[in-house]
Design a protein around this motif. Sequence first.
Motif, PDB file in Angstrom:
ATOM      1  N   GLY A  16       0.829  -1.194   0.000  1.00  0.00           N
ATOM      2  CA  GLY A  16       0.000   0.000   0.000  1.00  0.00           C
ATOM      3  C   GLY A  16       0.864   1.245   0.000  1.00  0.00           C
ATOM      4  O   GLY A  16       1.993   1.231  -0.486  1.00  0.00           O
ATOM      5  N   TYR A  17       0.347   2.306   0.609  1.00  0.00           N
ATOM      6  CA  TYR A  17       0.997   3.606   0.574  1.00  0.00           C
ATOM      7  C   TYR A  17       1.094   4.212   1.967  1.00  0.00           C
ATOM      8  O   TYR A  17       0.132   4.147   2.745  1.00  0.00           O
ATOM      9  CB  TYR A  17       0.207   4.559  -0.333  1.00  0.00           C
TER      10      TYR A  17
ATOM     11  N   PHE B 254      -0.826   4.382   7.103  1.00  0.00           N
ATOM     12  CA  PHE B 254      -0.628   3.493   5.961  1.00  0.00           C
ATOM     13  C   PHE B 254      -1.995   3.173   5.377  1.00  0.00           C
ATOM     14  O   PHE B 254      -2.968   2.955   6.110  1.00  0.00           O
ATOM     15  CB  PHE B 254       0.064   2.206   6.419  1.00  0.00           C
ATOM     16  N   LYS B 255      -2.094   3.114   4.053  1.00  0.00           N
ATOM     17  CA  LYS B 255      -3.370   2.893   3.375  1.00  0.00           C
ATOM     18  C   LYS B 255      -3.225   1.831   2.296  1.00  0.00           C
ATOM     19  O   LYS B 255      -2.252   1.836   1.544  1.00  0.00           O
ATOM     20  CB  LYS B 255      -3.839   4.202   2.745  1.00  0.00           C
ATOM     21  N   ASP B 256      -4.198   0.923   2.242  1.00  0.00           N
ATOM     22  CA  ASP B 256      -4.322   0.025   1.105  1.00  0.00           C
ATOM     23  C   ASP B 256      -5.764   0.104   0.614  1.00  0.00           C
ATOM     24  O   ASP B 256      -6.528   0.964   1.067  1.00  0.00           O
ATOM     25  CB  ASP B 256      -3.871  -1.408   1.443  1.00  0.00           C
TER      26      ASP B 256
ATOM     27  N   VAL C 189      10.795   7.421   0.477  1.00  0.00           N
ATOM     28  CA  VAL C 189       9.453   7.068   0.036  1.00  0.00           C
ATOM     29  C   VAL C 189       8.546   8.288   0.146  1.00  0.00           C
ATOM     30  O   VAL C 189       8.634   9.038   1.120  1.00  0.00           O
ATOM     31  CB  VAL C 189       8.889   5.928   0.919  1.00  0.00           C
ATOM     32  N   SER C 190       7.668   8.462  -0.834  1.00  0.00           N
ATOM     33  CA  SER C 190       6.629   9.491  -0.751  1.00  0.00           C
ATOM     34  C   SER C 190       5.269   8.802  -0.795  1.00  0.00           C
ATOM     35  O   SER C 190       5.186   7.584  -0.999  1.00  0.00           O
ATOM     36  CB  SER C 190       6.757  10.485  -1.905  1.00  0.00           C
ATOM     37  N   ALA C 191       4.208   9.579  -0.653  1.00  0.00           N
ATOM     38  CA  ALA C 191       2.853   9.029  -0.672  1.00  0.00           C
ATOM     39  C   ALA C 191       2.495   8.429  -2.030  1.00  0.00           C
ATOM     40  O   ALA C 191       1.522   7.690  -2.146  1.00  0.00           O
ATOM     41  CB  ALA C 191       1.846  10.108  -0.289  1.00  0.00           C
ATOM     42  N   LYS C 192       3.280   8.714  -3.060  1.00  0.00           N
ATOM     43  CA  LYS C 192       3.020   8.184  -4.403  1.00  0.00           C
ATOM     44  C   LYS C 192       3.691   6.832  -4.646  1.00  0.00           C
ATOM     45  O   LYS C 192       3.402   6.172  -5.642  1.00  0.00           O
ATOM     46  CB  LYS C 192       3.499   9.182  -5.461  1.00  0.00           C
ATOM     47  N   ASN C 193       4.591   6.435  -3.746  1.00  0.00           N
ATOM     48  CA  ASN C 193       5.321   5.178  -3.906  1.00  0.00           C
ATOM     49  C   ASN C 193       4.583   4.031  -3.232  1.00  0.00           C
ATOM     50  O   ASN C 193       4.320   4.081  -2.030  1.00  0.00           O
ATOM     51  CB  ASN C 193       6.711   5.265  -3.292  1.00  0.00           C
ATOM     52  N   LYS C 194       4.281   2.992  -4.000  1.00  0.00           N
ATOM     53  CA  LYS C 194       3.695   1.798  -3.412  1.00  0.00           C
ATOM     54  C   LYS C 194       4.812   1.028  -2.715  1.00  0.00           C
ATOM     55  O   LYS C 194       5.882   0.819  -3.287  1.00  0.00           O
ATOM     56  CB  LYS C 194       3.028   0.929  -4.467  1.00  0.00           C
ATOM     57  N   VAL C 195       4.560   0.630  -1.477  1.00  0.00           N
ATOM     58  CA  VAL C 195       5.549  -0.095  -0.692  1.00  0.00           C
ATOM     59  C   VAL C 195       4.922  -1.341  -0.094  1.00  0.00           C
ATOM     60  O   VAL C 195       3.705  -1.501  -0.083  1.00  0.00           O
ATOM     61  CB  VAL C 195       6.129   0.793   0.442  1.00  0.00           C
ATOM     62  N   ARG C 196       5.770  -2.203   0.404  1.00  0.00           N
ATOM     63  CA  ARG C 196       5.311  -3.359   1.193  1.00  0.00           C
ATOM     64  C   ARG C 196       5.913  -3.203   2.578  1.00  0.00           C
ATOM     65  O   ARG C 196       7.112  -2.971   2.716  1.00  0.00           O
ATOM     66  CB  ARG C 196       5.743  -4.685   0.574  1.00  0.00           C
ATOM     67  N   ILE C 197       5.052  -3.300   3.588  1.00  0.00           N
ATOM     68  CA  ILE C 197       5.520  -3.240   4.972  1.00  0.00           C
ATOM     69  C   ILE C 197       5.500  -4.647   5.559  1.00  0.00           C
ATOM     70  O   ILE C 197       4.625  -5.447   5.246  1.00  0.00           O
ATOM     71  CB  ILE C 197       4.689  -2.268   5.832  1.00  0.00           C
TER      72      ILE C 197
ATOM     73  N   ILE D 206      10.630  -2.270   5.300  1.00  0.00           N
ATOM     74  CA  ILE D 206       9.856  -1.672   4.213  1.00  0.00           C
ATOM     75  C   ILE D 206      10.610  -1.926   2.906  1.00  0.00           C
ATOM     76  O   ILE D 206      11.822  -1.793   2.848  1.00  0.00           O
ATOM     77  CB  ILE D 206       9.687  -0.154   4.406  1.00  0.00           C
ATOM     78  N   SER D 207       9.868  -2.279   1.858  1.00  0.00           N
ATOM     79  CA  SER D 207      10.478  -2.418   0.543  1.00  0.00           C
ATOM     80  C   SER D 207       9.579  -1.771  -0.501  1.00  0.00           C
ATOM     81  O   SER D 207       8.380  -1.628  -0.289  1.00  0.00           O
ATOM     82  CB  SER D 207      10.725  -3.891   0.198  1.00  0.00           C
ATOM     83  N   LYS D 208      10.201  -1.344  -1.614  1.00  0.00           N
ATOM     84  CA  LYS D 208       9.428  -0.749  -2.726  1.00  0.00           C
ATOM     85  C   LYS D 208       8.997  -1.843  -3.674  1.00  0.00           C
ATOM     86  O   LYS D 208       9.654  -2.819  -3.871  1.00  0.00           O
ATOM     87  CB  LYS D 208      10.264   0.277  -3.481  1.00  0.00           C
TER      88      LYS D 208
END
Length: 119
Positions: free
Chosen positions: A57-58, A70-72, A91-99, A117-119
């Motif tokens: 999510g983001y 965090f939002k999905d 990371v910015s709010a536009k980058n999808k990441v995995r926590i 955290i990973s992109k």
Amino acid sequence: MKKLMTVATLLTLSTSAFAGYQGNNTQSGYTGGNVATVTTVAKAKRAYDNTPASISGYIVKQIDEDTFIFKDSTGQIQIDVDDDAWNGLNVSAKNKVRIYGEVDKDDGRTQIDVHRISK
């Protein structure tokens, strides 16, 4: 006699090196049995304390130094990010990441303690 004592000491040391539970390891240690990893915010909100989490999510908002929202696609949740979890990522709010972390239920509040955290 010295040889017998040496052999006994070595046997004692070698068996203690293999002590401890070594099967069915989970990401966050013992959780009372096999616990599935939650993969959405909605599932994290319903999960038990210390349940492993891996969610894409983001990160949409920073609350303080290590607390974020965090939002999905299923909702939003507060996350507490360990300093070393960033591992050099920007990371910015536009980058999808995995926590990656675990659900933390405390004082009627649910959040995720993030360890990586990973992109």
